[in-house]
Design a protein around this motif. Structure first.
Motif, PDB file in Angstrom:
ATOM      1  N   GLY A 339     -47.008 -40.736  51.678  1.00 50.97           N
ATOM      2  CA  GLY A 339     -47.048 -41.209  50.302  1.00 50.97           C
ATOM      3  C   GLY A 339     -46.036 -40.613  49.356  1.00 50.97           C
ATOM      4  N   TYR A 340     -45.327 -39.589  49.795  1.00 51.37           N
ATOM      5  CA  TYR A 340     -44.373 -38.958  48.875  1.00 51.37           C
ATOM      6  C   TYR A 340     -43.043 -38.697  49.576  1.00 51.37           C
ATOM      7  CZ  TYR A 340     -45.512 -34.463  51.136  1.00 51.37           C
ATOM      8  OH  TYR A 340     -45.695 -33.455  52.047  1.00 51.37           O
ATOM      9  N   ASP A 341     -42.005 -38.490  48.775  1.00 47.61           N
ATOM     10  CA  ASP A 341     -40.658 -38.269  49.289  1.00 47.61           C
ATOM     11  C   ASP A 341     -40.002 -37.186  48.442  1.00 47.61           C
ATOM     12  OD1 ASP A 341     -38.050 -38.313  50.133  1.00 47.61           O
ATOM     13  OD2 ASP A 341     -37.741 -40.471  49.862  1.00 47.61           O
ATOM     14  N   CYS A 342     -39.930 -35.978  48.987  1.00 48.34           N
ATOM     15  CA  CYS A 342     -39.310 -34.856  48.279  1.00 48.34           C
ATOM     16  C   CYS A 342     -37.816 -34.734  48.568  1.00 48.34           C
ATOM     17  CB  CYS A 342     -40.013 -33.550  48.650  1.00 48.34           C
ATOM     18  SG  CYS A 342     -41.549 -33.247  47.743  1.00 48.34           S
ATOM     19  N   SER A 343     -37.255 -35.667  49.339  1.00 54.41           N
ATOM     20  CA  SER A 343     -35.860 -35.516  49.764  1.00 54.41           C
ATOM     21  C   SER A 343     -34.880 -35.588  48.588  1.00 54.41           C
ATOM     22  CB  SER A 343     -35.502 -36.573  50.815  1.00 54.41           C
ATOM     23  OG  SER A 343     -35.524 -37.887  50.270  1.00 54.41           O
ATOM     24  N   LEU A 344     -35.208 -36.373  47.558  1.00 52.37           N
ATOM     25  CA  LEU A 344     -34.311 -36.449  46.403  1.00 52.37           C
ATOM     26  C   LEU A 344     -34.260 -35.107  45.679  1.00 52.37           C
ATOM     27  CD1 LEU A 344     -35.480 -39.921  45.030  1.00 52.37           C
ATOM     28  CD2 LEU A 344     -33.392 -39.458  46.331  1.00 52.37           C
ATOM     29  N   THR A 345     -35.438 -34.495  45.495  1.00 49.78           N
ATOM     30  CA  THR A 345     -35.496 -33.170  44.882  1.00 49.78           C
ATOM     31  C   THR A 345     -34.772 -32.156  45.750  1.00 49.78           C
ATOM     32  OG1 THR A 345     -37.563 -33.640  43.720  1.00 49.78           O
ATOM     33  CG2 THR A 345     -37.067 -31.327  44.165  1.00 49.78           C
ATOM     34  N   GLU A 346     -34.958 -32.219  47.059  1.00 50.13           N
ATOM     35  CA  GLU A 346     -34.290 -31.293  47.971  1.00 50.13           C
ATOM     36  C   GLU A 346     -32.774 -31.427  47.863  1.00 50.13           C
ATOM     37  OE1 GLU A 346     -36.021 -32.494  51.620  1.00 50.13           O
ATOM     38  OE2 GLU A 346     -37.912 -31.426  51.290  1.00 50.13           O
ATOM     39  N   GLU A 347     -32.271 -32.644  47.756  1.00 52.76           N
ATOM     40  CA  GLU A 347     -30.828 -32.843  47.634  1.00 52.76           C
ATOM     41  C   GLU A 347     -30.308 -32.305  46.308  1.00 52.76           C
ATOM     42  OE1 GLU A 347     -29.523 -36.818  48.518  1.00 52.76           O
ATOM     43  OE2 GLU A 347     -30.716 -36.905  50.365  1.00 52.76           O
ATOM     44  N   LEU A 348     -31.077 -32.498  45.225  1.00 53.68           N
ATOM     45  CA  LEU A 348     -30.657 -31.937  43.942  1.00 53.68           C
ATOM     46  C   LEU A 348     -30.592 -30.414  44.010  1.00 53.68           C
ATOM     47  CD1 LEU A 348     -32.628 -34.262  41.492  1.00 53.68           C
ATOM     48  CD2 LEU A 348     -30.137 -34.085  41.682  1.00 53.68           C
ATOM     49  N   VAL A 349     -31.561 -29.804  44.691  1.00 49.71           N
ATOM     50  CA  VAL A 349     -31.521 -28.350  44.880  1.00 49.71           C
ATOM     51  C   VAL A 349     -30.281 -27.959  45.673  1.00 49.71           C
ATOM     52  CG1 VAL A 349     -32.661 -26.403  46.034  1.00 49.71           C
ATOM     53  CG2 VAL A 349     -34.007 -28.001  44.655  1.00 49.71           C
ATOM     54  N   ASP A 350     -30.008 -28.671  46.756  1.00 47.71           N
ATOM     55  CA  ASP A 350     -28.834 -28.377  47.579  1.00 47.71           C
ATOM     56  C   ASP A 350     -27.538 -28.549  46.802  1.00 47.71           C
ATOM     57  OD1 ASP A 350     -30.492 -27.838  49.717  1.00 47.71           O
ATOM     58  OD2 ASP A 350     -30.225 -29.794  50.676  1.00 47.71           O
ATOM     59  N   GLU A 351     -27.546 -29.470  45.842  1.00 50.39           N
ATOM     60  CA  GLU A 351     -26.352 -29.702  45.020  1.00 50.39           C
ATOM     61  C   GLU A 351     -26.210 -28.682  43.886  1.00 50.39           C
ATOM     62  OE1 GLU A 351     -26.867 -33.743  43.806  1.00 50.39           O
ATOM     63  OE2 GLU A 351     -26.642 -34.521  45.863  1.00 50.39           O
ATOM     64  N   GLY A 352     -27.210 -27.804  43.756  1.00 43.72           N
ATOM     65  CA  GLY A 352     -27.110 -26.723  42.784  1.00 43.72           C
ATOM     66  C   GLY A 352     -27.809 -26.967  41.464  1.00 43.72           C
ATOM     67  N   PHE A 353     -28.577 -28.062  41.343  1.00 47.39           N
ATOM     68  CA  PHE A 353     -29.273 -28.319  40.079  1.00 47.39           C
ATOM     69  C   PHE A 353     -30.450 -27.378  39.953  1.00 47.39           C
ATOM     70  CE2 PHE A 353     -32.299 -30.928  37.460  1.00 47.39           C
ATOM     71  CZ  PHE A 353     -31.591 -30.817  36.267  1.00 47.39           C
ATOM     72  N   ARG A 354     -30.531 -26.690  38.832  1.00 45.38           N
ATOM     73  CA  ARG A 354     -31.623 -25.770  38.533  1.00 45.38           C
ATOM     74  C   ARG A 354     -32.016 -25.938  37.068  1.00 45.38           C
ATOM     75  NH1 ARG A 354     -30.724 -25.388  43.174  1.00 45.38           N
ATOM     76  NH2 ARG A 354     -30.711 -23.555  44.546  1.00 45.38           N
ATOM     77  N   GLN A 355     -33.269 -25.635  36.776  1.00 45.90           N
ATOM     78  CA  GLN A 355     -33.721 -25.680  35.382  1.00 45.90           C
ATOM     79  C   GLN A 355     -35.009 -24.874  35.247  1.00 45.90           C
ATOM     80  OE1 GLN A 355     -36.115 -28.948  33.816  1.00 45.90           O
ATOM     81  NE2 GLN A 355     -34.468 -29.398  32.390  1.00 45.90           N
ATOM     82  N   SER A 356     -35.008 -23.965  34.310  1.00 52.93           N
ATOM     83  CA  SER A 356     -36.211 -23.195  33.998  1.00 52.93           C
ATOM     84  C   SER A 356     -36.330 -23.116  32.486  1.00 52.93           C
ATOM     85  CB  SER A 356     -36.132 -21.787  34.601  1.00 52.93           C
ATOM     86  OG  SER A 356     -37.265 -21.025  34.270  1.00 52.93           O
TER      87      SER A 356
END
Length: 360
Positions: A339-356
């Motif tokens: 039911g879910y797909d975390c691959s887009l989030t994983e790719e954003l992490v791999d591309e260096g996107f961060r936010q806190s």
């Protein structure tokens, strides 16, 4: 479990309505790529892509937003490909699995930090509550919250008469005395408490019994064909949404007014949901930042907030599915990973996107 319905939405009518709103397409003069986005109801937590649209945070895209005021109708439109992205509550995911629709949950958005409540209109014992009317929108977060509350006082779902009403629709019947209890959120909770002396809040999602489950959240869904065929746009929509959150964090008063204008709410009502510190409101929403969402997906090290475990998406979907079985809306528990797909989030992490982000 018996239900009384205030209205029924036919799938055909939903799709036709969505078509008339969303299929304007791109004219030759337009250079931007159109992304069709649905909001299940008028709600500040679902409106951060409107912030992105107004503030130019996704300049390569024409963000076409539609507010459905019909959670199930919006899901039907997403499954039919009438919209690409849908902002809704997370509890619908087991139904997408069971029906094998072209839909995936791609990101959590925020935690219900007390904003979702069950209100009793009079002081009744559990025994007195039996056979009385309890309102909640069927197959929606409020039904699970109401079911959990009934369970906490020793009642089963079949012990009451369920009435299929959204929070705003329940206000009138609650004030007239037709309902014994109802699922609500702000600003409707305050409306009822101010007008019924005997009314009280008997359950809210900031209480550990509900908060610690990790299932009372808002989420972003996408059509799987959109993910497959327009993957860059799909990632950019997640990124733009969280950039909208960051803009709100840095310009909270301005964006709260933007929400008020967009949703046709008062600014005070907006602030009763999202607060004024750019992060959370007790009895409102706790706005997740991208890092926290990535942790929930298991794509980034660290612990998500409020006792939610790293990599807990599967557990959240499964627990939700189990409650739908208890409430009689589903017959079995499915593989939650369908039911879910975390691959887009994983790719954003791999591309260096961060936010806190933190409260101001």
């Amino acid at each position: 479990m018996s239900w009384t319905f205030s209205k029924r939405h036919s799938l055909l009518a939903t799709v036709l309505a969505a078509s008339s709103l969303l299929l304007a397409g791109i004219t030759p003069a337009q250079a931007k790529e159109t992304v069709n986005i649905g909001l299940n109801v008028s709600w500040p937590g679902f409106s951060f892509l409107e912030v992105a649209r107004q503030k130019g945070l996704a300049e390569e895209y024409d963000l076409n937003l539609t507010i459905f005021e019909d959670p199930l109708g919006g899901h039907a439109a997403l499954a039919a490909g009438q919209i690409d992205v849908y902002l809704s509550t997370a509890e619908y995911t087991p139904f997408t699995i069971a029906r094998d629709t072209d839909v995936a949950l791609v990101s959590m958005l925020n935690i219900s930090y007390g904003v979702d409540k069950v209100v009793m209109t009079k002081d009744l014992s559990p025994e007195e509550l039996k056979g009385r009317k309890v309102a909640a929108p069927q197959a929606y977060i409020g039904e699970i919250l109401a079911g959990m509350w009934l369970d906490s006082i020793g009642l089963a779902p079949d012990d009451v008469e369920w009435v299929n009403l959204n929070a705003d629709e329940a206000v009138g019947p609650a004030m007239s005395g037709d309902l014994a209890a109802a699922y609500m959120y702000e600003p409707w909770v305050t409306r009822v408490l101010e007008n019924i002396d005997a009314a009280s809040v008997v359950a809210d999602t900031r209480q550990p019994r509900y908060l610690n489950t990790g299932i009372f959240m808002d989420a972003m869904y996408m059509n799987t064909e959109f993910i497959k065929n327009r993957r860059t746009a799909a990632k950019d929509m997640i990124k733009a949404r969280f950039q909208g959150v960051e803009y709100w964090n840095e310009n909270t008063d301005e964006v709260n007014q933007l929400f008020a204008d967009y949703l046709q709410w008062s600014k005070a009502d907006v602030e009763s949901v999202v607060g004024t510190n750019g992060k959370y409101l007790e009895d409102g929403l706790y706005m997740l930042d991208f890092n926290e969402v990535a942790q929930i997906c298991g794509a980034l090290d660290g612990d998500p907030p409020h006792g939610i475990k790293n990599g807990s998406m599967a557990a959240s979907v499964q627990l939700t599915n189990e409650w739908w079985v208890k409430l009689g809306l589903m017959d079995e528990v499915y593989d939650p990973e369908a039911g879910y797909d975390c691959s887009l989030t994983e790719e954003l992490v791999d591309e260096g996107f961060r936010q806190s982000i933190s409260a101001n």
